[in-house]
Design a protein around this motif. Structure first.
Motif, mmCIF file in Angstrom:
data_model
loop_
_atom_site.group_PDB
_atom_site.id
_atom_site.type_symbol
_atom_site.label_atom_id
_atom_site.label_comp_id
_atom_site.label_asym_id
_atom_site.label_seq_id
_atom_site.Cartn_x
_atom_site.Cartn_y
_atom_site.Cartn_z
ATOM 1 N N ASN A 1 -32.266 -82.206 -72.463
ATOM 2 C CA ASN A 1 -31.379 -83.491 -72.243
ATOM 3 C C ASN A 1 -31.921 -83.715 -70.784
ATOM 4 O O ASN A 1 -32.217 -83.355 -70.005
ATOM 5 C CB ASN A 1 -29.871 -83.478 -71.947
ATOM 6 N N VAL A 2 -32.393 -85.473 -70.859
ATOM 7 C CA VAL A 2 -33.041 -85.683 -69.316
ATOM 8 C C VAL A 2 -32.084 -87.012 -69.110
ATOM 9 O O VAL A 2 -31.568 -87.896 -69.952
ATOM 10 C CB VAL A 2 -34.323 -86.127 -69.706
ATOM 11 N N GLY A 3 -31.550 -87.290 -67.995
ATOM 12 C CA GLY A 3 -30.849 -88.264 -67.716
ATOM 13 C C GLY A 3 -30.798 -88.670 -66.137
ATOM 14 O O GLY A 3 -31.597 -87.844 -65.375
ATOM 15 N N ILE A 4 -30.293 -89.681 -65.765
ATOM 16 C CA ILE A 4 -30.155 -89.991 -64.482
ATOM 17 C C ILE A 4 -28.608 -90.216 -63.897
ATOM 18 O O ILE A 4 -27.834 -90.512 -64.946
ATOM 19 C CB ILE A 4 -30.774 -91.446 -64.039
ATOM 20 N N TYR B 1 -29.682 -92.080 -56.634
ATOM 21 C CA TYR B 1 -29.496 -91.556 -57.973
ATOM 22 C C TYR B 1 -30.487 -90.492 -58.086
ATOM 23 O O TYR B 1 -31.420 -90.133 -57.758
ATOM 24 C CB TYR B 1 -30.475 -92.467 -59.123
ATOM 25 N N GLY B 2 -29.914 -89.523 -58.846
ATOM 26 C CA GLY B 2 -30.444 -88.036 -59.179
ATOM 27 C C GLY B 2 -30.987 -87.930 -60.518
ATOM 28 O O GLY B 2 -30.504 -88.689 -61.400
ATOM 29 N N ILE B 3 -32.064 -87.111 -60.766
ATOM 30 C CA ILE B 3 -32.359 -86.867 -62.293
ATOM 31 C C ILE B 3 -32.102 -85.769 -62.721
ATOM 32 O O ILE B 3 -31.828 -84.676 -61.972
ATOM 33 C CB ILE B 3 -33.993 -86.979 -62.291
ATOM 34 N N THR B 4 -31.385 -85.643 -63.708
ATOM 35 C CA THR B 4 -30.797 -84.573 -64.485
ATOM 36 C C THR B 4 -31.393 -83.930 -65.492
ATOM 37 O O THR B 4 -31.886 -84.675 -66.301
ATOM 38 C CB THR B 4 -29.455 -84.632 -64.868
ATOM 39 N N LEU B 5 -31.548 -82.566 -65.833
ATOM 40 C CA LEU B 5 -32.079 -81.768 -66.712
ATOM 41 C C LEU B 5 -31.004 -80.934 -67.103
ATOM 42 O O LEU B 5 -30.429 -79.958 -66.548
ATOM 43 C CB LEU B 5 -33.413 -80.813 -66.342
ATOM 44 N N ASP B 6 -30.423 -81.112 -68.631
ATOM 45 C CA ASP B 6 -29.681 -80.458 -69.074
ATOM 46 C C ASP B 6 -28.094 -80.671 -68.163
ATOM 47 O O ASP B 6 -27.547 -79.527 -67.880
ATOM 48 C CB ASP B 6 -29.651 -79.119 -69.269
ATOM 49 N N ASP B 7 -28.058 -81.896 -67.592
ATOM 50 C CA ASP B 7 -26.670 -82.189 -66.578
ATOM 51 C C ASP B 7 -26.884 -81.298 -65.135
ATOM 52 O O ASP B 7 -25.897 -81.399 -64.571
ATOM 53 C CB ASP B 7 -25.304 -81.865 -67.551
ATOM 54 N N ARG B 8 -27.869 -80.957 -64.934
ATOM 55 C CA ARG B 8 -28.108 -80.389 -63.593
ATOM 56 C C ARG B 8 -29.282 -81.066 -62.950
ATOM 57 O O ARG B 8 -30.263 -81.572 -63.592
ATOM 58 C CB ARG B 8 -28.319 -78.942 -63.696
ATOM 59 N N PRO C 1 -39.974 -79.375 -55.220
ATOM 60 C CA PRO C 1 -40.729 -77.977 -54.898
ATOM 61 C C PRO C 1 -40.237 -77.146 -53.783
ATOM 62 O O PRO C 1 -40.305 -75.681 -53.664
ATOM 63 C CB PRO C 1 -42.101 -78.432 -54.938
ATOM 64 N N MET C 2 -39.660 -77.885 -52.786
ATOM 65 C CA MET C 2 -39.205 -76.880 -51.663
ATOM 66 C C MET C 2 -37.745 -76.932 -51.494
ATOM 67 O O MET C 2 -37.114 -76.570 -50.512
ATOM 68 C CB MET C 2 -39.570 -77.779 -50.384
ATOM 69 N N GLY C 3 -37.033 -77.141 -52.785
ATOM 70 C CA GLY C 3 -35.557 -76.864 -52.949
ATOM 71 C C GLY C 3 -34.625 -77.803 -52.486
ATOM 72 O O GLY C 3 -33.446 -77.409 -52.425
ATOM 73 N N GLN C 4 -35.050 -79.177 -52.392
ATOM 74 C CA GLN C 4 -34.169 -80.223 -52.014
ATOM 75 C C GLN C 4 -33.788 -80.958 -53.329
ATOM 76 O O GLN C 4 -34.608 -81.001 -54.286
ATOM 77 C CB GLN C 4 -34.532 -81.283 -51.224
ATOM 78 N N THR C 5 -32.626 -81.599 -53.112
ATOM 79 C CA THR C 5 -32.138 -82.397 -54.477
ATOM 80 C C THR C 5 -33.016 -83.839 -54.708
ATOM 81 O O THR C 5 -32.935 -84.242 -53.734
ATOM 82 C CB THR C 5 -30.810 -82.624 -54.358
ATOM 83 N N VAL C 6 -33.465 -84.030 -56.018
ATOM 84 C CA VAL C 6 -34.319 -85.284 -55.814
ATOM 85 C C VAL C 6 -33.431 -86.259 -56.156
ATOM 86 O O VAL C 6 -32.873 -86.405 -56.884
ATOM 87 C CB VAL C 6 -35.414 -85.000 -57.085
ATOM 88 N N VAL C 7 -33.266 -87.099 -55.311
ATOM 89 C CA VAL C 7 -32.280 -88.332 -55.009
ATOM 90 C C VAL C 7 -33.416 -89.433 -54.681
ATOM 91 O O VAL C 7 -34.026 -89.342 -53.690
ATOM 92 C CB VAL C 7 -31.194 -88.231 -54.098
ATOM 93 N N VAL C 8 -33.122 -90.775 -55.135
ATOM 94 C CA VAL C 8 -33.841 -92.041 -54.888
ATOM 95 C C VAL C 8 -33.035 -92.956 -54.909
ATOM 96 O O VAL C 8 -31.955 -93.048 -55.356
ATOM 97 C CB VAL C 8 -35.063 -92.165 -55.702
ATOM 98 N N PRO C 9 -33.260 -94.024 -53.704
ATOM 99 C CA PRO C 9 -32.316 -95.256 -53.658
ATOM 100 C C PRO C 9 -32.567 -96.345 -54.713
ATOM 101 O O PRO C 9 -32.399 -97.490 -54.271
ATOM 102 C CB PRO C 9 -32.606 -95.589 -52.211
ATOM 103 N N SER C 10 -33.243 -96.189 -55.568
ATOM 104 C CA SER C 10 -33.377 -96.950 -56.684
ATOM 105 C C SER C 10 -33.240 -96.571 -58.334
ATOM 106 O O SER C 10 -33.684 -95.591 -58.706
ATOM 107 C CB SER C 10 -34.715 -97.695 -56.634
#
Length: 403
Positions: free
Chosen positions: A52-55, A151-158, A163-172
């Motif tokens: 699953n892929v989602g935002i 907004y974050g991007i989820t793979l299987d709800d995670r 690559p350096m271990g931070q959560t991918v979050v974007v303001p859009s």
């Protein structure tokens, strides 16, 4: 076997051209359990390891990258894409973050070399200015966006990590949907070169926000060797010179209108080689303007400006593309001979026009000698992908952050 439900969403704005982004809504499977995916904490290499892929919409308190917060391992998934091409963090241009905190310090959650205030400053989107620096300080730009939604991007709800271990979050939300679409389009193996929006987001979070001055210096160096200042000799290559005039003259006019000084021009190969060693003899006002403009940008716009400059081999072409997204048909106040205002028209109406302006010489050679399959066609495609992704980020920030 599984079936994919993808809805194509069309976004419109009176500031930007239409943007097309795939908004990944859901994936349905006829068999298999998602719990086994959650339990499997191993990195799956470059093979697709998710279903699953989602935002996911996150509050500023929870998601802002400069906040000190810890997430449980079952809430995030490590990125299978490394910062290096050989499975290690050895990629050229990657700057490793060093923390001055002791490992046992309770504040060691901050892995950045900059403090939280500086991170907030660089990660909060701001509208790029055009004429003069509002505050007279090269570290401050126009008013930042207020009440950001992350907004974050989820793979299987995670939530996926960088690559350096931070959560991918974007303001859009629009840009998050595009990143999610890149992950959803993976069929078997991950191809980072086919994920330009993910690349931009990770560069901002892992690199630019923590090392802005490195990226500022890289961009400013293009001013001394800007490709739009090297012209073919019209007595030797009349057709090429005409094509350069059509693609670049409007950029020269824009720079003189806004910065108040003309760009230096070099004519012919011999003069170009002589100038290459010492750099273009621009008016000092242009170097000062370029420095102030670059230093005023937040990390998002700084990264996309760098991406455009590298692709176009030109600071001023990248500058023109970025500023026209926010200052379309702008009237500026300039003290000219008549004391009148200057109207700034749209320079590039399509992405293809911008790509062509960055590839004038290459396309001229192709028209003369033919296209080499597997080389020229890939160069064209990569240029189009990288320019489109950068402008997608600019459009998304302008719309979702009300810039």
């Amino acid at each position: 076997m599984f079936r994919v439900n993808v809805v194509q969403t069309q976004f419109f704005t009176n500031k930007c051209r239409p943007i097309y982004a795939a908004n990944v809504l859901s994936r349905s499977f006829s068999s298999g359990s998602s719990s086994s995916i959650v339990r499997d904490r191993r990195l799956a290499g470059r093979r697709r390891f998710y279903r699953n892929v989602g935002i996911k919409s996150l509050s500023s308190e929870q998601a802002a990258p400069w906040r000190l917060s810890e997430r449980q391992p079952d809430q995030t998934v490590k990125s299978p894409i490394t910062a290096g091409v050989d499975g290690t963090n050895s990629a050229s241009g990657v700057h490793h973050l060093k923390s001055s905190k002791n490992e046992n310090n309770e504040n060691n959650n901050n892995i950045h070399s900059l403090g939280n205030k500086n991170l907030e400053h660089y990660l909060t989107p701001r509208k790029p200015w055009l004429e003069t620096l509002p505050s007279g300080n090269d570290e401050v730009s126009t008013a930042p966006a207020q009440d950001l939604s992350w907004y974050g991007i989820t793979l299987d709800d995670r939530l996926i990590q960088t690559p350096m271990g931070q959560t991918v979050v974007v303001p859009s939300e629009m840009f998050a949907a595009q990143i999610a679409a890149e992950w959803d389009n993976v069929e078997h193996f991950l191809q980072p070169t086919q994920m330009p929006c993910m690349t931009l987001a990770c560069t901002v979070l892992d690199q630019t926000a923590s090392h802005p001055h490195i990226y500022q210096d890289q961009i400013i160096r293009f001013v001394s060797t800007d490709t739009v200042c090297y012209w073919a000799d019209p007595t030797e290559d009349r057709v090429l010179h005409q094509r350069q005039e059509q693609a670049w003259r409007k950029i020269h006019n824009r720079v003189q209108q806004v910065a108040g000084a003309p760009l230096a021009s070099v004519i012919g190969a011999q003069e170009g080689m002589m100038t290459a060693a010492r750099g273009l003899p621009h008016d000092p006002r242009l170097f000062e303007y370029a420095k102030e403009f670059t230093h005023s940008l937040d990390a998002w716009h700084l990264t996309l400006l760098q991406s455009l400059a590298v692709e176009a081999k030109s600071f001023w072409l990248a500058w023109a593309l970025l500023t026209q997204r926010y200052h379309k048909d702008t009237t500026i106040n300039k003290d000219n001979n008549n004391g009148d205002n200057v109207q700034l028209p749209l320079l590039f109406s399509e992405v293809s026009d911008a790509v062509q302006a960055s590839r004038v010489e290459e396309e001229f050679q192709i028209s003369n000698w033919g296209l080499v399959e597997g080389q020229h066609d890939y160069d064209r495609l990569n240029a189009s992908i990288n320019v489109s992704a950068a402008l997608m980020l600019a459009d998304s920030l302008a719309v979702d952050c009300n810039l």
